[in-house]
Design a protein around this motif. Structure first.
Motif, PDB file in Angstrom:
ATOM      1  N   MET A   1       0.793  -1.227   0.033  1.00 15.04           N
ATOM      2  CA  MET A   1       0.072   0.009   0.062  1.00 15.04           C
ATOM      3  C   MET A   1       0.993   1.375  -0.090  1.00 15.04           C
ATOM      4  N   THR A   2       1.958   1.272   0.712  1.00 19.28           N
ATOM      5  CA  THR A   2       2.938   2.410   0.815  1.00 19.28           C
ATOM      6  C   THR A   2       3.550   2.531  -0.577  1.00 19.28           C
ATOM      7  N   ALA A   3       4.098   1.655  -1.074  1.00 17.88           N
ATOM      8  CA  ALA A   3       4.589   1.786  -2.406  1.00 17.88           C
ATOM      9  C   ALA A   3       3.783   2.198  -3.497  1.00 17.88           C
ATOM     10  N   GLU A   4       2.450   1.769  -3.654  1.00 17.15           N
ATOM     11  CA  GLU A   4       1.426   2.262  -4.320  1.00 17.15           C
ATOM     12  C   GLU A   4       1.228   3.756  -4.198  1.00 17.15           C
ATOM     13  N   ALA A   5       1.084   4.084  -2.775  1.00 19.08           N
ATOM     14  CA  ALA A   5       0.766   5.452  -2.505  1.00 19.08           C
ATOM     15  C   ALA A   5       2.026   6.467  -3.102  1.00 19.08           C
ATOM     16  N   LEU A   6       3.318   6.014  -3.204  1.00 21.25           N
ATOM     17  CA  LEU A   6       4.363   6.880  -3.498  1.00 21.25           C
ATOM     18  C   LEU A   6       4.598   6.627  -4.859  1.00 21.25           C
ATOM     19  N   LYS A   7       3.959   5.819  -5.520  1.00 26.21           N
ATOM     20  CA  LYS A   7       4.441   5.241  -6.937  1.00 26.21           C
ATOM     21  C   LYS A   7       4.195   6.612  -7.738  1.00 26.21           C
ATOM     22  N   ASN A   8       3.295   7.472  -7.696  1.00 27.59           N
ATOM     23  CA  ASN A   8       3.109   8.553  -8.466  1.00 27.59           C
ATOM     24  C   ASN A   8       3.478  10.010  -7.754  1.00 27.59           C
ATOM     25  N   PHE A   9       4.081   9.807  -6.931  1.00 28.83           N
ATOM     26  CA  PHE A   9       4.353  10.890  -6.006  1.00 28.83           C
ATOM     27  C   PHE A   9       5.259  12.045  -6.761  1.00 28.83           C
ATOM     28  N   THR A  10       4.726  13.173  -6.619  1.00 28.86           N
ATOM     29  CA  THR A  10       5.201  14.379  -7.516  1.00 28.86           C
ATOM     30  C   THR A  10       5.867  15.475  -6.585  1.00 28.86           C
ATOM     31  N   LYS A  11       7.212  15.471  -6.626  1.00 29.46           N
ATOM     32  CA  LYS A  11       7.852  16.585  -5.397  1.00 29.46           C
ATOM     33  C   LYS A  11       7.599  17.863  -5.800  1.00 29.46           C
TER      34      LYS A  11
END
Length: 317
Positions: free
Chosen positions: A1-11
């Motif tokens: 779940m964590t990896a999925e949440a950060l998969k498309n994380f835009t800085k």
């Protein structure tokens, strides 16, 4: 779940810093306050769509003196000891209202904000319970290393050797006689998905960590170093520089723990002498060279623990 949440994380970058100001100016913070700067940055990173739970502490005292407020978001006061418990209730109530159809199905960040006293001392039990229950919220500790709004008394986050009004140096004392409580490690021991340390001197790093904490479902803990010129007995314009020196001397390492894996965000291979960080601060001025050297050895040892853990957790190339 964590990896999925950060998969498309835009800085957030220097060009994309949000212009929105959910925390208004005109508050009553002391001149040069590093804590209110940190609060402003984290609020900008999250944006106006959030619920803030603020317990007794410097930031509540300066921002919510009736009938005025600096909070441009839904905000609720909590007592010194229960920011995490109140945030848990808000988060649980929101889920129930969605389930019963009173609110649209939409995730709204719930953010608990407390100082080091309200976190490491008085609020630790409520925080531990909330993390253990797995509430979907972000807990932010704004750490200025003492009870500044009630008279600069020591907290369990006060560093060894520091002078406060309850740890005055003298014939039989060198100031604070215990080591600073390691709150990020305590939070991580609950096996929550996200723990991070941040500093207002590294504003983009701070804002992106808050964004990650919000994006990840489940409890998240962010510990923000917050210099206090008044309590640290230093010139107001030195707050940001002191925060930067705390990182460069290894006093306050910047790292993340994502699903138990350590990531050291800023390596300090050649640390600056600890005395450069101590010198401008009156709270350390009584310490002799031998004591400073002893503290410096411990600072380096604690940094190396994190560095080795991050190295061991790094993915193989």
């Amino acid at each position: 779940m964590t990896a999925e949440a950060l998969k498309n994380f835009t800085k957030i970058t220097a060009k994309t810093i949000p212009e929105v100001e959910p925390f208004a100016s005109g508050h009553r913070a002391c001149q040069g306050c590093g804590e209110v700067l940190a609060l402003r940055l984290l609020m900008k990173a999250i944006g106006p769509e959030m619920v803030a739970v603020s317990c007794t502490g410097c930031m509540e005292v300066v921002s919510s003196t009736f009938p005025q407020t600096s909070w441009r978001v839904p905000w609720i006061h909590a007592a010194f000891e229960n920011a995490a418990a109140v945030a848990s209730g808000v988060e649980a109530a929101h889920k129930v209202m969605i389930r019963k159809g009173y609110l649209p199905k939409k995730r709204i960040p719930v953010v608990a904000i407390a100082g080091d006293g309200g976190t490491a001392d008085i609020g630790l039990q409520a925080l531990s319970g909330a993390l253990e229950r797995g509430h979907d919220f972000v807990y932010v500790c704004l750490d200025n290393e003492a009870y500044m709004n009630t008279g600069i008394q020591r907290s369990s986050a006060t560093p060894f050797g520091a002078m406060t009004t309850t740890t005055p140096p003298g014939k039989y004392s060198q100031g604070q006689h215990t080591q600073k409580k390691n709150m990020p490690a305590i939070a991580a021991a609950h096996d929550i998905p996200y723990v991070a340390t941040a500093s207002p001197a590294y504003h983009l790093d701070l804002m992106n960590k808050i964004r990650k904490a919000v994006a990840i479902e489940g409890p998240a803990y962010v510990h923000i170093f917050s210099p206090c010129p008044t309590g640290w007995r230093m010139r107001p314009e030195l707050a940001v520089e002191s925060a930067r020196l705390a990182v460069r001397t290894r006093v306050f390492p910047l790292y993340e723990i994502i699903n138990g894996k350590y990531i050291l965000n800023r390596k300090v291979n050649k640390p600056k002498p600890l005395q450069e960080y101590f010198q401008p601060q009156g709270r350390f001025r009584h310490l002799d060279e031998k004591t400073v050297a002893k503290i410096e050895n411990r600072v380096n040892a604690e940094y190396e623990k994190i560095a080795k853990r991050a190295e061991a957790d790094a993915p193989e190339e």
